[in-house]
Design a protein around this motif. Structure first.
Motif, PDB file in Angstrom:
ATOM      1  N   GLU A  24       9.680  -6.159   5.779  1.00 33.26           N
ATOM      2  CA  GLU A  24      10.887  -6.604   6.120  1.00 33.26           C
ATOM      3  C   GLU A  24      11.938  -5.436   6.190  1.00 33.26           C
ATOM      4  N   ASP A  25      13.271  -5.838   6.867  1.00 31.42           N
ATOM      5  CA  ASP A  25      14.356  -4.777   6.836  1.00 31.42           C
ATOM      6  C   ASP A  25      14.900  -4.754   5.731  1.00 31.42           C
ATOM      7  N   ASN A  26      15.226  -3.491   5.271  1.00 28.20           N
ATOM      8  CA  ASN A  26      16.222  -3.396   4.174  1.00 28.20           C
ATOM      9  C   ASN A  26      15.420  -3.864   2.672  1.00 28.20           C
ATOM     10  N   LYS A  57       6.477   3.333  13.640  1.00 26.52           N
ATOM     11  CA  LYS A  57       7.450   4.193  13.242  1.00 26.52           C
ATOM     12  C   LYS A  57       8.373   3.752  12.102  1.00 26.52           C
ATOM     13  N   LYS A  58       7.452   3.537  11.127  1.00 25.43           N
ATOM     14  CA  LYS A  58       8.084   3.147   9.678  1.00 25.43           C
ATOM     15  C   LYS A  58       8.080   4.386   8.681  1.00 25.43           C
ATOM     16  N   ASP A 107      10.504   2.246   4.203  1.00 24.14           N
ATOM     17  CA  ASP A 107      10.042   0.986   4.451  1.00 24.14           C
ATOM     18  C   ASP A 107       8.969   0.367   3.677  1.00 24.14           C
ATOM     19  N   VAL A 108       7.922   1.269   3.269  1.00 28.93           N
ATOM     20  CA  VAL A 108       6.816   0.849   2.745  1.00 28.93           C
ATOM     21  C   VAL A 108       6.065   1.785   1.951  1.00 28.93           C
ATOM     22  N   GLN A 129      -1.098  -4.585 -15.072  1.00 27.54           N
ATOM     23  CA  GLN A 129       0.098  -4.018 -15.302  1.00 27.54           C
ATOM     24  C   GLN A 129       0.670  -3.265 -14.244  1.00 27.54           C
ATOM     25  N   LEU A 130       0.174  -2.367 -13.585  1.00 24.77           N
ATOM     26  CA  LEU A 130       0.370  -1.469 -12.411  1.00 24.77           C
ATOM     27  C   LEU A 130       1.089  -2.386 -11.361  1.00 24.77           C
ATOM     28  N   ILE A 131       0.155  -3.344 -11.051  1.00 27.95           N
ATOM     29  CA  ILE A 131       0.577  -4.250  -9.638  1.00 27.95           C
ATOM     30  C   ILE A 131       1.835  -5.334 -10.196  1.00 27.95           C
ATOM     31  N   ASN A 132       1.976  -5.683 -11.393  1.00 28.69           N
ATOM     32  CA  ASN A 132       3.084  -6.389 -11.981  1.00 28.69           C
ATOM     33  C   ASN A 132       4.083  -5.549 -12.126  1.00 28.69           C
ATOM     34  N   THR A 133       4.302  -4.468 -11.913  1.00 25.56           N
ATOM     35  CA  THR A 133       5.558  -3.448 -11.901  1.00 25.56           C
ATOM     36  C   THR A 133       6.237  -4.094 -10.627  1.00 25.56           C
ATOM     37  N   VAL A 134       5.699  -4.625  -9.726  1.00 28.87           N
ATOM     38  CA  VAL A 134       6.587  -4.845  -8.492  1.00 28.87           C
ATOM     39  C   VAL A 134       6.131  -6.398  -8.413  1.00 28.87           C
ATOM     40  N   PRO A 135       7.719  -6.991  -8.405  1.00 30.18           N
ATOM     41  CA  PRO A 135       7.599  -8.471  -8.044  1.00 30.18           C
ATOM     42  C   PRO A 135       6.760  -9.047  -6.950  1.00 30.18           C
ATOM     43  N   PRO A 136       5.974 -10.226  -7.135  1.00 31.95           N
ATOM     44  CA  PRO A 136       5.033 -10.691  -6.034  1.00 31.95           C
ATOM     45  C   PRO A 136       5.740 -10.656  -4.504  1.00 31.95           C
ATOM     46  N   GLU A 137       7.245 -10.973  -4.343  1.00 35.99           N
ATOM     47  CA  GLU A 137       7.599 -10.986  -3.117  1.00 35.99           C
ATOM     48  C   GLU A 137       7.805  -9.533  -2.561  1.00 35.99           C
ATOM     49  N   HIS A 138       7.769  -8.566  -3.216  1.00 34.24           N
ATOM     50  CA  HIS A 138       7.900  -7.144  -2.702  1.00 34.24           C
ATOM     51  C   HIS A 138       6.649  -6.584  -2.579  1.00 34.24           C
ATOM     52  N   ARG A 139       5.358  -7.366  -2.789  1.00 29.89           N
ATOM     53  CA  ARG A 139       4.300  -6.461  -2.763  1.00 29.89           C
ATOM     54  C   ARG A 139       3.032  -7.019  -2.143  1.00 29.89           C
ATOM     55  N   GLU A 140       2.123  -6.551  -1.690  1.00 31.37           N
ATOM     56  CA  GLU A 140       0.909  -6.934  -1.017  1.00 31.37           C
ATOM     57  C   GLU A 140      -0.306  -6.253  -1.725  1.00 31.37           C
ATOM     58  N   VAL A 141      -1.368  -6.874  -1.987  1.00 32.76           N
ATOM     59  CA  VAL A 141      -2.457  -6.239  -2.424  1.00 32.76           C
ATOM     60  C   VAL A 141      -3.818  -6.447  -1.665  1.00 32.76           C
TER      61      VAL A 141
END
Length: 224
Positions: A24-26, A57-58, A107-108, A129-141
């Motif tokens: 996503e942008d920004n 081009k990210k 961007d990523v 713990q590592l994965i959960n440092t990033v909120p679900p809406e800002h991460r993909e696994v």
């Protein structure tokens, strides 16, 4: 032939919507790659990093938490240098949080994780713990699996990772096996979306988005 056609359509539907990395942008997106050792996770990350940087081009950054295997860090460092993107080695979940506060202009961020034995409770907790440092809406696994692994083992692996997080599936080493039935079976079994497949060592070429029509054709014994 109608029967084949109808089976083909059913298979395509069963393979479901393909999940690819969506940015996503920004908004910095964190993409975690998990999975057992030896499946080609680090190479896969390099291919995806290259794809995002060259084709889309990210602005891409890399992190690795796989500090158990010196070789993995060296390998990723080499790719980072070739692709001219920053790599940060992280030793704890806290460092991800710290890195996040400094990663504003990307961007990523692609995160390599250690593929150790997740039978070990403590190691599973570390990963969670590592994965959960990033909120679900800002991460993909993405769970990276080798198509050459025995089905029984794949079931065990997917089950262990399901206890940690939701994920999409990446399959590697499709060039080394004729049995792609596992792709459909694991998707059906886990409900996890399919995403990318790799078929060789070349960065960035040997990767593509899984094509349900192609897979269905192969499952029905049609050649490419």
């Amino acid at each position: 032939n109608n029967i084949l056609m109808s089976m083909y359509q059913k298979l395509v539907l069963k393979l479901g919507q393909i999940k690819t990395i969506e940015l996503e942008d920004n908004q910095v997106k964190y993409i975690f790659f998990v999975g057992p050792t030896g499946v080609g996770k680090t190479t896969t990350i390099a291919k995806i990093a290259s794809m995002l940087k060259m084709n889309q081009k990210k602005k891409v950054a890399l992190m690795t938490a796989d500090t158990y295997r010196i070789a993995a860090v060296e390998q990723l460092t080499t790719y980072a240098n070739i692709l001219d993107i920053p790599l940060r080695v992280i030793y704890s979940a806290d460092e991800v949080a710290e890195a996040r506060s400094q990663a504003g202009d990307y961007d990523v961020v692609l995160v390599d994780t250690a593929g150790r034995s997740h039978k070990n409770r403590e190691q599973r907790d570390d990963l969670e713990q590592l994965i959960n440092t990033v909120p679900p809406e800002h991460r993909e696994v993405y769970l990276v699996l080798s198509a050459t692994t025995k089905y029984k083992d794949l079931l065990r692996i997917t089950d262990i990772y399901s206890q940690i997080t939701d994920y999409s599936l990446i399959f590697t080493k499709l060039d080394e096996t004729g049995s792609i039935g596992n792709i459909l079976n694991l998707h059906m079994k886990t409900g996890a979306p399919l995403s990318y497949a790799t078929f060789g060592q070349n960065v960035p070429d040997d990767i593509s988005v899984i094509d349900p029509q192609n897979v269905a054709k192969q499952l029905l014994g049609g050649s490419e």
